[in-house]
Design an enzyme around this catalytic site. Structure first.
Site, PDB file in Angstrom:
ATOM      1  CB  SER A  53      -1.027  -0.169   1.291  1.00  0.00           C
ATOM      2  OG  SER A  53      -0.086  -0.040   2.561  1.00  0.00           O
ATOM      3  CG  ASP A 338      -3.337   5.939   6.691  1.00  0.00           C
ATOM      4  OD1 ASP A 338      -2.131   5.791   6.791  1.00  0.00           O
ATOM      5  OD2 ASP A 338      -3.778   5.537   5.734  1.00  0.00           O
ATOM      6  CG  HIS A 341      -0.133   4.112   4.429  1.00  0.00           C
ATOM      7  ND1 HIS A 341      -1.432   3.817   4.726  1.00  0.00           N
ATOM      8  CD2 HIS A 341       0.267   3.245   3.640  1.00  0.00           C
ATOM      9  CE1 HIS A 341      -1.778   2.627   4.493  1.00  0.00           C
ATOM     10  NE2 HIS A 341      -0.553   2.009   3.816  1.00  0.00           N
TER      11      HIS A 341
END
Length: 373
Positions: A53, A338, A341
């Site tokens: 991600s 977040d 990340h």
């Protein structure tokens, strides 16, 4: 630093920039582009991206997966809004692509036609080195399958260009691989996985790096030669882990757990450089880059180093950024976007340091030097 923190049609670009007439790969016009590729100076033909991600740019959007970021406020600072990037804006590979003179690399799930001429991004949120990693998120594309997707691309390119031209072009492309975070966050550290009872930290790092070595060798056997491998960050300091402590402090247990992996990856790369003819592997020390950002936060303009810009609960890390949640206004003052990340600003700083930095952050040479080989 991945869901739950670092492609693929680079081959097309690579192939498209193969020696055609007197055109040298990466140093002249791309004959596959309508304008001949004369509007920008491309250092390499293409970049293929594999990972999780931290660098996914939309491959999970159409999967039956809980690991998605194709909703606001993700992409709040990205031209075009939410795309599936787990960031408020650019990811690390977006900035690296621009530094290489390439356009932003499209996701494999969306790439078609001329979009694939500069590379493809195969990264998938929740993906790991091990196929079983990330199953709590249901749909994801593990590294083995990302390589299979690349092979599909390669078959198409070879059909169009022929094996010799394809191989010559591919050797000039950059292969960026950033993966392994989820093998800890969404495997080893998860209570519903048996992994922690089967391996201690050293044994697990051995298992991961043994598999990782096989996967990188597969890419080499498919024609890849220039590799950029991103190490794991200080995952004990991400908001998701900080939130598990009442004091909100880094988990040194988690940081120590990841250390053997990074150490063994460096050793693996030295071995591959020595034993694979023509291979050039370089390593980005993400953990060192993160430590530098935290230690010199004010110098970089950061004010908040221990909680997410978007999230809920302690350190804004107990629940990650929800759809249409209002994020912080001063995003450039945050290290974390977040629960897992970094912000766009961190991604850009790290990319620039990896591109032109010294051996304290990228070893044995930087991305710019690798591209110029």
């Amino acid at each position: 630093m991945a869901v739950g923190m670092l492609w693929t049609y680079c081959m097309v670009v690579c192939l498209g920039m193969a020696l055609i007439g007197n055109v040298v790969l990466g140093q002249g016009p791309n004959p596959f582009l309508p304008d001949g590729g004369r509007k920008r100076r491309e250092m390499v033909p293409a970049m293929f991206i594999f990972g999780d991600s931290l660098i996914d740019n939309g491959n999970n959007n159409d999967l039956p997966s809980f690991a998605k970021a194709n909703y606001f406020p993700y992409g709040i600072d990205f031209n075009g809004g939410p795309t599936g990037r787990f960031s408020n804006g650019y990811t690390m590979v977006d900035e690296i692509a621009e530094l290489l003179g390439l356009p932003l690399i499209p996701a494999y799930s969306e790439a078609s036609g001329d979009q694939i001429l500069h590379g493809v991004n195969y990264a998938s949120a929740a993906a790991g080195i091990l196929d079983i990693t990330g199953r709590n998120f249901v749909g994801r594309i593990p590294f083995d399958r990302q390589i299979q997707n690349f092979q599909t691309t390669l078959d198409q390119i070879t059909d169009n260009l022929g094996a010799l031209d394809a191989a010559e072009a591919l050797a000039k492309c950059i292969f960026f691989v950033g993966i392994g975070s989820n093998d800890y966050l969404n495997n080893y550290l998860m209570p519903n996985y048996p992994t922690r009872n089967q391996y201690n930290g050293q044994q697990y790092a051995d298992l991961l790096v043994q598999k990782y070595t096989q996967q990188l060798r597969r890419l080499y056997n498919l024609g890849a030669r220039k590799f950029v491998v991103a190490g794991l960050g200080r995952m004990g300091c991400i908001p998701s882990i900080l939130a598990q402590s009442n004091a909100g402090v880094c988990s040194e247990e988690v940081n120590r757990l990841v250390l053997p992996f990074n150490t063994k990856v460096k050793t693996m790369m030295n071995s591959l450089n020595a034993n694979l003819p023509g291979a050039r592997f370089i390593y980005i020390d993400i953990a060192h880059l993160f430590q530098d950002l935290v230690a010199n936060a004010r110098t970089y303009g950061f004010r908040v180093v221990n909680r997410g810009c978007c999230g809920i609960g302690r350190n804004r890390g107990q629940i990650t950024c929800l759809p249409f949640q209002t994020p912080c206004n001063n995003r450039d003052e945050y290290i974390f976007w977040d629960a897992f990340h970094p912000t766009e600003k961190v991604n850009i700083i790290m990319a620039r340091k990896a591109f032109s930095g010294d051996t304290s952050v990228v070893y044995p040479i930087n991305i710019q030097q690798l591209a110029n080989l």
